[in-house]
Design a protein around this motif. Structure first.
Motif, PDB file in Angstrom:
ATOM      1  N   ASP A 170       1.254  -1.464  -5.166  1.00  0.00           N
ATOM      2  CA  ASP A 170       2.459  -0.905  -5.116  1.00  0.00           C
ATOM      3  C   ASP A 170       3.018  -0.263  -3.818  1.00  0.00           C
ATOM      4  OD1 ASP A 170       3.369  -2.122  -7.543  1.00  0.00           O
ATOM      5  OD2 ASP A 170       3.371  -0.380  -8.764  1.00  0.00           O
ATOM      6  N   LEU A 171       1.694   0.417  -3.453  1.00  0.00           N
ATOM      7  CA  LEU A 171       1.891   1.258  -2.034  1.00  0.00           C
ATOM      8  C   LEU A 171       2.121   0.341  -0.965  1.00  0.00           C
ATOM      9  CD1 LEU A 171      -0.835   4.302  -2.444  1.00  0.00           C
ATOM     10  CD2 LEU A 171       1.844   4.487  -2.401  1.00  0.00           C
ATOM     11  N   LEU A 172       1.669  -0.541  -0.906  1.00  0.00           N
ATOM     12  CA  LEU A 172       1.573  -1.592   0.063  1.00  0.00           C
ATOM     13  C   LEU A 172       3.272  -2.260   0.054  1.00  0.00           C
ATOM     14  CD1 LEU A 172      -1.588  -3.724   0.036  1.00  0.00           C
ATOM     15  CD2 LEU A 172      -0.581  -2.510   2.017  1.00  0.00           C
ATOM     16  N   TYR A 173       3.852  -2.217  -0.813  1.00  0.00           N
ATOM     17  CA  TYR A 173       5.383  -2.826  -0.809  1.00  0.00           C
ATOM     18  C   TYR A 173       6.112  -1.537  -0.408  1.00  0.00           C
ATOM     19  CZ  TYR A 173       4.699  -6.790  -3.817  1.00  0.00           C
ATOM     20  OH  TYR A 173       4.435  -8.069  -4.522  1.00  0.00           O
ATOM     21  N   ALA A 174       5.646  -0.362  -0.855  1.00  0.00           N
ATOM     22  CA  ALA A 174       6.408   0.656  -0.062  1.00  0.00           C
ATOM     23  C   ALA A 174       6.139   1.063   1.519  1.00  0.00           C
ATOM     24  CB  ALA A 174       5.916   2.124  -0.764  1.00  0.00           C
ATOM     25  N   LEU A 175       5.137   0.463   1.860  1.00  0.00           N
ATOM     26  CA  LEU A 175       4.585   0.440   3.373  1.00  0.00           C
ATOM     27  C   LEU A 175       5.306  -0.486   4.150  1.00  0.00           C
ATOM     28  CD1 LEU A 175       2.192   1.788   5.298  1.00  0.00           C
ATOM     29  CD2 LEU A 175       1.216  -0.522   4.714  1.00  0.00           C
ATOM     30  N   LEU A 176       5.090  -1.816   3.463  1.00  0.00           N
ATOM     31  CA  LEU A 176       5.602  -2.839   4.385  1.00  0.00           C
ATOM     32  C   LEU A 176       7.099  -3.363   4.245  1.00  0.00           C
ATOM     33  CD1 LEU A 176       2.387  -5.167   4.032  1.00  0.00           C
ATOM     34  CD2 LEU A 176       2.938  -4.055   5.850  1.00  0.00           C
ATOM     35  N   LEU A 177       7.722  -2.800   3.184  1.00  0.00           N
ATOM     36  CA  LEU A 177       8.941  -3.392   2.803  1.00  0.00           C
ATOM     37  C   LEU A 177      10.034  -2.005   3.169  1.00  0.00           C
ATOM     38  CD1 LEU A 177       7.827  -5.525   1.347  1.00  0.00           C
ATOM     39  CD2 LEU A 177       9.601  -5.316  -0.238  1.00  0.00           C
ATOM     40  N   ASN A 178       9.716  -0.997   2.631  1.00  0.00           N
ATOM     41  CA  ASN A 178      10.457   0.296   2.670  1.00  0.00           C
ATOM     42  C   ASN A 178      10.089   0.912   3.846  1.00  0.00           C
ATOM     43  OD1 ASN A 178      12.532   1.640   1.179  1.00  0.00           O
ATOM     44  ND2 ASN A 178      11.185   3.579   1.288  1.00  0.00           N
ATOM     45  N   SER A 179       8.885   0.818   4.387  1.00  0.00           N
ATOM     46  CA  SER A 179       8.366   1.499   5.708  1.00  0.00           C
ATOM     47  C   SER A 179       8.153   3.090   5.385  1.00  0.00           C
ATOM     48  CB  SER A 179       9.248   1.237   7.061  1.00  0.00           C
ATOM     49  OG  SER A 179       8.599   1.507   8.183  1.00  0.00           O
ATOM     50  N   ALA A 180       7.693   3.303   4.210  1.00  0.00           N
ATOM     51  CA  ALA A 180       7.528   4.619   3.879  1.00  0.00           C
ATOM     52  C   ALA A 180       6.250   5.169   4.536  1.00  0.00           C
ATOM     53  CB  ALA A 180       7.446   4.742   2.229  1.00  0.00           C
ATOM     54  N   ASN A 181       6.401   6.451   5.165  1.00  0.00           N
ATOM     55  CA  ASN A 181       5.398   7.144   6.053  1.00  0.00           C
ATOM     56  C   ASN A 181       4.420   7.682   4.900  1.00  0.00           C
ATOM     57  OD1 ASN A 181       6.641   6.098   8.577  1.00  0.00           O
ATOM     58  ND2 ASN A 181       7.994   7.961   8.184  1.00  0.00           N
ATOM     59  N   ASP A 182       4.911   8.245   3.822  1.00  0.00           N
ATOM     60  CA  ASP A 182       3.780   8.846   2.891  1.00  0.00           C
ATOM     61  C   ASP A 182       3.087   7.909   2.284  1.00  0.00           C
ATOM     62  OD1 ASP A 182       6.177   7.762   1.559  1.00  0.00           O
ATOM     63  OD2 ASP A 182       6.459   9.567   0.139  1.00  0.00           O
ATOM     64  N   ALA A 183       3.357   6.903   2.369  1.00  0.00           N
ATOM     65  CA  ALA A 183       2.705   5.561   1.714  1.00  0.00           C
ATOM     66  C   ALA A 183       1.750   5.161   2.698  1.00  0.00           C
ATOM     67  CB  ALA A 183       3.610   4.382   1.389  1.00  0.00           C
ATOM     68  N   ALA A 184       1.957   5.159   4.034  1.00  0.00           N
ATOM     69  CA  ALA A 184       1.101   5.087   5.252  1.00  0.00           C
ATOM     70  C   ALA A 184      -0.026   5.774   4.941  1.00  0.00           C
ATOM     71  CB  ALA A 184       1.876   5.043   6.476  1.00  0.00           C
ATOM     72  N   VAL A 185       0.248   7.282   4.832  1.00  0.00           N
ATOM     73  CA  VAL A 185      -0.898   8.214   4.813  1.00  0.00           C
ATOM     74  C   VAL A 185      -1.694   8.112   3.485  1.00  0.00           C
ATOM     75  CG1 VAL A 185      -1.279  11.122   4.726  1.00  0.00           C
ATOM     76  CG2 VAL A 185       0.369   9.871   6.290  1.00  0.00           C
ATOM     77  N   ALA A 186      -1.205   7.857   2.444  1.00  0.00           N
ATOM     78  CA  ALA A 186      -1.910   7.735   1.165  1.00  0.00           C
ATOM     79  C   ALA A 186      -2.997   6.581   1.406  1.00  0.00           C
ATOM     80  CB  ALA A 186      -0.892   7.706   0.192  1.00  0.00           C
ATOM     81  N   ILE A 187      -2.312   5.430   1.883  1.00  0.00           N
ATOM     82  CA  ILE A 187      -3.070   4.188   1.921  1.00  0.00           C
ATOM     83  C   ILE A 187      -4.557   4.577   3.006  1.00  0.00           C
ATOM     84  CG2 ILE A 187      -3.186   1.991   2.936  1.00  0.00           C
ATOM     85  CD1 ILE A 187      -0.493   1.578   1.686  1.00  0.00           C
ATOM     86  N   ALA A 188      -4.039   5.123   3.958  1.00  0.00           N
ATOM     87  CA  ALA A 188      -5.178   5.662   5.223  1.00  0.00           C
ATOM     88  C   ALA A 188      -6.104   6.531   4.675  1.00  0.00           C
ATOM     89  CB  ALA A 188      -4.392   6.233   6.190  1.00  0.00           C
ATOM     90  N   GLU A 189      -5.957   7.485   3.768  1.00  0.00           N
ATOM     91  CA  GLU A 189      -7.022   8.309   3.208  1.00  0.00           C
ATOM     92  C   GLU A 189      -7.657   7.501   2.314  1.00  0.00           C
ATOM     93  OE1 GLU A 189      -5.905  12.802   3.908  1.00  0.00           O
ATOM     94  OE2 GLU A 189      -4.897  12.015   2.224  1.00  0.00           O
ATOM     95  N   HIS A 190      -7.047   6.665   1.562  1.00  0.00           N
ATOM     96  CA  HIS A 190      -7.730   5.959   0.476  1.00  0.00           C
ATOM     97  C   HIS A 190      -8.496   4.906   1.017  1.00  0.00           C
ATOM     98  CE1 HIS A 190      -8.462   4.018  -3.312  1.00  0.00           C
ATOM     99  NE2 HIS A 190      -8.286   2.502  -2.673  1.00  0.00           N
ATOM    100  N   ILE A 191      -8.432   4.432   2.123  1.00  0.00           N
ATOM    101  CA  ILE A 191      -9.389   3.197   2.662  1.00  0.00           C
ATOM    102  C   ILE A 191     -10.280   3.823   3.622  1.00  0.00           C
ATOM    103  CG2 ILE A 191      -9.283   1.132   4.366  1.00  0.00           C
ATOM    104  CD1 ILE A 191      -8.114   0.511   1.671  1.00  0.00           C
ATOM    105  N   GLU A 214      13.324  -4.049   5.059  1.00  0.00           N
ATOM    106  CA  GLU A 214      14.150  -3.642   6.182  1.00  0.00           C
ATOM    107  C   GLU A 214      14.283  -4.667   7.291  1.00  0.00           C
ATOM    108  OE1 GLU A 214      12.733   0.298   7.541  1.00  0.00           O
ATOM    109  OE2 GLU A 214      13.807   1.109   5.664  1.00  0.00           O
ATOM    110  N   ASN A 215      13.685  -5.713   7.084  1.00  0.00           N
ATOM    111  CA  ASN A 215      13.831  -6.996   8.251  1.00  0.00           C
ATOM    112  C   ASN A 215      15.232  -7.791   8.046  1.00  0.00           C
ATOM    113  OD1 ASN A 215      13.710  -8.845   9.933  1.00  0.00           O
ATOM    114  ND2 ASN A 215      11.554  -9.612   9.418  1.00  0.00           N
ATOM    115  N   LYS A 216      16.097  -7.237   8.851  1.00  0.00           N
ATOM    116  CA  LYS A 216      17.634  -7.950   8.528  1.00  0.00           C
ATOM    117  C   LYS A 216      17.587  -9.602   8.474  1.00  0.00           C
ATOM    118  CE  LYS A 216      20.243  -3.776   9.615  1.00  0.00           C
ATOM    119  NZ  LYS A 216      19.329  -2.808   9.740  1.00  0.00           N
ATOM    120  N   LEU A 217      16.837  -9.859   9.392  1.00  0.00           N
ATOM    121  CA  LEU A 217      16.674 -11.365   9.775  1.00  0.00           C
ATOM    122  C   LEU A 217      16.231 -12.106   8.526  1.00  0.00           C
ATOM    123  CD1 LEU A 217      15.037 -12.062  13.430  1.00  0.00           C
ATOM    124  CD2 LEU A 217      17.419 -12.201  12.678  1.00  0.00           C
ATOM    125  N   LEU A 218      15.160 -11.548   7.770  1.00  0.00           N
ATOM    126  CA  LEU A 218      14.843 -12.047   6.628  1.00  0.00           C
ATOM    127  C   LEU A 218      15.894 -12.315   5.551  1.00  0.00           C
ATOM    128  CD1 LEU A 218      11.976 -12.708   5.207  1.00  0.00           C
ATOM    129  CD2 LEU A 218      12.152 -10.564   4.250  1.00  0.00           C
TER     130      LEU A 218
END
Length: 422
Positions: free
Chosen positions: A111-132, A213-217
């Motif tokens: 779910d965090l990956l959907y937040a990261l790659l679709l919604n571009s959530a910066n808090d999801a990026a930090v949470a994922i980085a610390e987890h990995i 957020e990719n409008k071309l999609l």
């Protein structure tokens, strides 16, 4: 050394005439890209179709998250439960687009990956980085190491989100290389082509529907990813993938002044489809080289095709293939399907990729052959000896039977003579 020498003598296959350069095309057919840096790459061949300021260091904004997502998929388990830490409270690391994670909140990595790659959530990026990576500095080093492995040598990441930080830069060329590798991961590709996805949250009044957020999609059915980004310093950035008629391109535009980045990307794709064609340079199963193992020839073949992209009006270019053994030691045995070499594929001086070369047959080591040979003769000798012994035993029995019959005849004769004398 015979194996190694064979390879050294084997190939540079198809040494090219000077390969064409598609850089900075100033003909009327080339698109006029308003971004400061741009790149178009053919995914199957890895060849460059267009570039503008390809090696200029530029801020990537949220296209940084391509690398963050790739590492999460490569190194994590999608079913992992991630527990964000108090790092989320640092407003120098987490601001801008968020899904408002809280320290201690538990969420599946998928779910965090959907937040990261679709919604571009910066808090999801930090949470994922610390987890990995256990902590942010370690994860950032992992990002840079993976970039170097891919060949993105002019990239320097400082954070997992792409928020503005002095020295956090990449290039249009590097980002195209990173995106190509990322998209070739099926799980990553599935994420970035997803238009929207709900995620589970325990609280109300917080974002639950992740929208790409990719409008071309949304505008073009042939577009199937990857990631936009924006900061005041980076301006508009876009990495996009398009697939049509069995061909796939990845385009990169960095530091574009406004929404024209989307029409520029479509013009870039149209340029690729109308001005270039893709062919199979070497089909799967092609013999690329031959080596010798125990004085026996062994063909080395591809298990997937090599593709080549050419300008439609230029058929002169070819690719260079260079065979490199996986070991400098002499092979004394090989199994069918074993990878014993790699073939480097280059367009001029540009390395496009590396593919494995596999053996077409099995060659046993000399000791095994001698052992089998010895075992064969040992078995044969034993069989002969047993046969001889059996023959001797049979012969002895036959002679014994004959002696017994002779004795019986003599005994009957004596008995008959005794009766006649009486």
């Amino acid at each position: 050394m015979k194996f190694f020498t064979t390879f050294l003598l084997t190939i540079l296959i198809m040494v090219s005439v000077t390969p064409p350069s598609f850089a900075e095309d100033t003909t009327s057919k080339a698109p006029q890209i308003r971004g400061e840096g741009a790149y178009l790459i053919d995914v199957l061949s890895g060849q460059t179709l267009y570039m503008k300021n390809p090696d200029e260091p530029l801020a990537p904004a949220s296209t940084t998250k391509i690398m963050t997502g790739l590492l999460a998929i490569e190194l994590g388990d999608l079913n992992d439960i991630v527990t964000p830490t108090s790092t989320l409270l640092n407003n120098k690391l987490v601001y801008g687009t968020q899904i408002y994670l809280e320290p201690g909140e538990k969420m599946p990595l998928k779910d965090l990956l959907y937040a990261l790659l679709l919604n571009s959530a910066n808090d999801a990026a930090v949470a994922i980085a610390e987890h990995i990576g256990s902590d942010l500095p370690t994860f950032v080093e992992m990002m840079n190491q993976r970039a170097r492995e891919i060949g993105a040598t002019n990239t320097h990441f400082l954070n997992p989100s792409g928020l503005t930080e002095s020295g956090h830069t990449t290039t249009a060329h590097d980002l195209a290389l990173i995106a190509r590798v990322a998209y070739q991961n099926p799980t990553f590709a599935q994420y970035v082509r997803t238009k929207s996805q709900p995620i589970s949250r325990s609280k109300t009044d917080i974002p639950k529907l992740m929208v790409n957020e990719n409008k071309l999609l949304w505008r073009d059915s042939a577009v199937d990813g990857i990631k936009p980004g924006y900061t005041a310093a980076a301006q508009n950035c876009l990495v996009a993938s398009v697939t049509k008629d069995g061909r796939q391109f990845i385009g990169v535009i960095l530091k574009s002044p406004g929404p024209e980045i989307y029409t520029d990307m479509q013009a870039l794709f149209e340029f690729g489809f109308t001005q270039f064609k893709s062919t199979i340079f070497k089909p799967s199963g092609s013999i690329i080289s031959t080596t010798t193992v125990n004085n026996e020839p062994v063909n080395l073949i591809l298990d997937r095709p090599i593709y080549m992209t050419q300008k439609i009006d230029d058929q002169s270019s070819v690719l260079n293939l260079k065979v490199i053994p996986t070991s400098s030691s002499t092979l004394t045995s090989v199994e069918e399907g074993q990878v014993v070499a790699q073939v480097e594929i280059s367009d001029g001086s540009t390395l496009l990729g590396t593919l494995p070369l596999k053996s077409t047959r099995t060659i046993l080591p000399p000791t095994v052959k001698r052992s089998l040979f010895s075992n064969y003769f040992s078995w044969t000798t034993g069989a002969i000896l047993i046969g001889v012994i059996l023959l001797l035993l049979i012969s002895a029995k036959i002679r014994a039977d004959r002696r017994w019959r002779r004795k019986m005849r003599l005994a009957r004769n004596r008995y008959s003579m005794r009766e006649s004398s009486d």
